[in-house]
Design an enzyme around this catalytic site. Structure first.
Site, PDB file in Angstrom:
ATOM      1  N   LYS A  14       0.918  -1.155  -0.033  1.00  0.00           N
ATOM      2  CA  LYS A  14      -0.083   0.033  -0.170  1.00  0.00           C
ATOM      3  C   LYS A  14       0.862   1.307   0.067  1.00  0.00           C
ATOM      4  CE  LYS A  14      -1.976  -0.436   3.847  1.00  0.00           C
ATOM      5  NZ  LYS A  14      -2.128  -1.417   5.005  1.00  0.00           N
ATOM      6  N   ARG A  89     -10.563   1.597   8.350  1.00  0.00           N
ATOM      7  CA  ARG A  89     -10.176   0.025   8.246  1.00  0.00           C
ATOM      8  C   ARG A  89     -11.441  -0.537   9.093  1.00  0.00           C
ATOM      9  NH1 ARG A  89      -4.127   0.590   8.774  1.00  0.00           N
ATOM     10  NH2 ARG A  89      -3.219  -1.329   9.345  1.00  0.00           N
ATOM     11  N   ARG A 123      10.437  -7.713   6.365  1.00  0.00           N
ATOM     12  CA  ARG A 123      10.349  -6.244   6.017  1.00  0.00           C
ATOM     13  C   ARG A 123      11.230  -5.746   7.182  1.00  0.00           C
ATOM     14  NH1 ARG A 123       4.529  -3.747   5.461  1.00  0.00           N
ATOM     15  NH2 ARG A 123       4.429  -4.122   7.757  1.00  0.00           N
ATOM     16  N   ARG A 156      10.124  -3.473  12.327  1.00  0.00           N
ATOM     17  CA  ARG A 156       8.794  -2.760  12.976  1.00  0.00           C
ATOM     18  C   ARG A 156       8.298  -3.619  14.083  1.00  0.00           C
ATOM     19  NH1 ARG A 156       4.719  -0.614   8.526  1.00  0.00           N
ATOM     20  NH2 ARG A 156       3.212  -1.834   9.862  1.00  0.00           N
ATOM     21  N   ARG A 167      -3.252  -8.914  13.171  1.00  0.00           N
ATOM     22  CA  ARG A 167      -3.704  -7.881  12.194  1.00  0.00           C
ATOM     23  C   ARG A 167      -4.313  -8.343  10.632  1.00  0.00           C
ATOM     24  NH1 ARG A 167       1.248  -4.587  10.298  1.00  0.00           N
ATOM     25  NH2 ARG A 167       2.262  -6.395  11.154  1.00  0.00           N
TER      26      ARG A 167
HETATM   27  P1  AMP Z   1      -0.173   0.589   9.051  1.00  0.00           P
HETATM   28  O1  AMP Z   1       1.360   1.043   8.878  1.00  0.00           O
HETATM   29  O2  AMP Z   1      -1.039   0.897   8.330  1.00  0.00           O
HETATM   30  O3  AMP Z   1      -0.070  -1.011   9.075  1.00  0.00           O
HETATM   31  O4  AMP Z   1      -0.734   0.925  10.705  1.00  0.00           O
HETATM   32  C1  AMP Z   1       0.257   0.561  11.640  1.00  0.00           C
HETATM   33  C2  AMP Z   1      -0.812   0.668  12.960  1.00  0.00           C
HETATM   34  O5  AMP Z   1      -1.428   1.802  13.087  1.00  0.00           O
HETATM   35  C3  AMP Z   1      -1.779  -0.440  12.597  1.00  0.00           C
HETATM   36  O6  AMP Z   1      -1.522  -1.769  12.921  1.00  0.00           O
HETATM   37  C4  AMP Z   1      -2.729   0.330  13.938  1.00  0.00           C
HETATM   38  O7  AMP Z   1      -2.520  -0.170  15.231  1.00  0.00           O
HETATM   39  C5  AMP Z   1      -2.421   1.747  13.614  1.00  0.00           C
HETATM   40  N1  AMP Z   1      -3.697   2.070  12.627  1.00  0.00           N
HETATM   41  C6  AMP Z   1      -2.952   2.795  11.452  1.00  0.00           C
HETATM   42  N2  AMP Z   1      -4.421   3.070  10.690  1.00  0.00           N
HETATM   43  C7  AMP Z   1      -5.396   2.771  11.483  1.00  0.00           C
HETATM   44  C8  AMP Z   1      -6.970   3.014  11.362  1.00  0.00           C
HETATM   45  N3  AMP Z   1      -7.190   3.581  10.364  1.00  0.00           N
HETATM   46  N4  AMP Z   1      -7.718   2.529  12.567  1.00  0.00           N
HETATM   47  C9  AMP Z   1      -6.937   2.039  13.454  1.00  0.00           C
HETATM   48  N5  AMP Z   1      -5.532   1.761  13.933  1.00  0.00           N
HETATM   49  C10 AMP Z   1      -4.958   2.047  12.755  1.00  0.00           C
END
Ligand code: AMP
Length: 217
Positions: A14, A89, A123, A156, A167
């Site tokens: 993404k 999400r 990653r 990470r 996730r």
């Molecule tokens: P990502 O980099 O998009 O995988 O986001 C990393 C983490 O940030 C996720 O595992 C959530 O803990 C939090 N996060 C990011 N976007 C959202 C969202 N739209 N709703 C809830 N938590 C989020």
């Protein structure tokens, strides 16, 4: 003005695809996960509130996410539009978003869970400059060091098998219904995320009816 959402399970590319889409179209890339990571790394109050949830691979509360998204979009630095990734999400976030913004297209990157595991667990991230690496497709020139700034690469905190499993199940349960909600407005484009980075970008642009992508030589 172009307003796009890019969705897909973790590791589907993404962030990378959103960056490529923004590059020559002058769009602003908004990554909700990056905003949260920025706060965690700088030990802000918000960072302290979300750190544990993020490290466990769980979703941050909707009120906090919506206020972060609203504040970011209220900066209005996106004259030509934006690509938002990692949001919405779940159904509530999608409704909040659709009430406030007209969306021109939703890209859904599709990747089987096995491939997600393979990609995510390889990653690596540079804590110095934020550059992403992947030990399969995007290795650093010197093992374990950032090509740009030389900082030691890290994994990470949420790229562990346990957090990934959380996730993935969250994604299947909560995020897929978002696609159905968007789908009622007929703006969702499914794109196979398995081919190379450039091929996926070409498919995204074709789906959105945008000019072809010219990879840097
Ligand atoms: P990502 O980099 O998009 O995988 O986001 C990393 C983490 O940030 C996720 O595992 C959530 O803990 C939090 N996060 C990011 N976007 C959202 C969202 N739209 N709703 C809830 N938590 C989020």
């Amino acid at each position: 003005m172009r307003k796009y959402v890019i969705m897909g399970v973790q590791g589907s590319g993404k962030g990378t695809q959103a960056e490529l889409l923004c590059q020559d179209l002058d769009l602003v890339h908004i990554s909700v996960g990056d905003i949260f990571r920025w706060h965690v790394q700088r030990h802000t109050k918000l960072g302290a509130q979300v750190r544990r949830t993020m490290n466990a691979g769980e979703l941050v509360g909707d009120d906090m996410v919506e206020s972060v998204v609203r504040d970011r979009l209220d900066q209005h630095d996106w004259n030509f539009g934006f690509v938002i990734d990692g949001f919405p999400r779940n159904g509530r976030q999608a409704e909040f978003f659709m009430e406030s913004y007209d969306i021109d297209g939703v890209i859904h990157l599709e990747l089987p869970d096995d491939e997600v595991r393979r990609r995510v667990l390889s990653r690596r991230l540079c804590p110095g400059c934020g550059m992403d690496y992947n030990l399969i497709a995007d290795r650093p020139e010197v093992d374990g060091r950032c090509d740009i700034c030389g900082t030691e690469l890290i994994t990470r905190a949420d790229d562990t098998p346990e957090a990934l499993a959380a996730r993935l199940s969250d994604y299947h349960e909560k995020t897929r219904p978002v696609l159905e909600l968007f789908g009622r407005k007929e703006v969702v484009h499914d794109v196979d995320a398995r081919p190379s980075r450039d091929e996926v970008q070409a498919s995204i642009r074709a789906a959105l009816g945008l000019p072809a992508y010219a990879p840097a030589a």
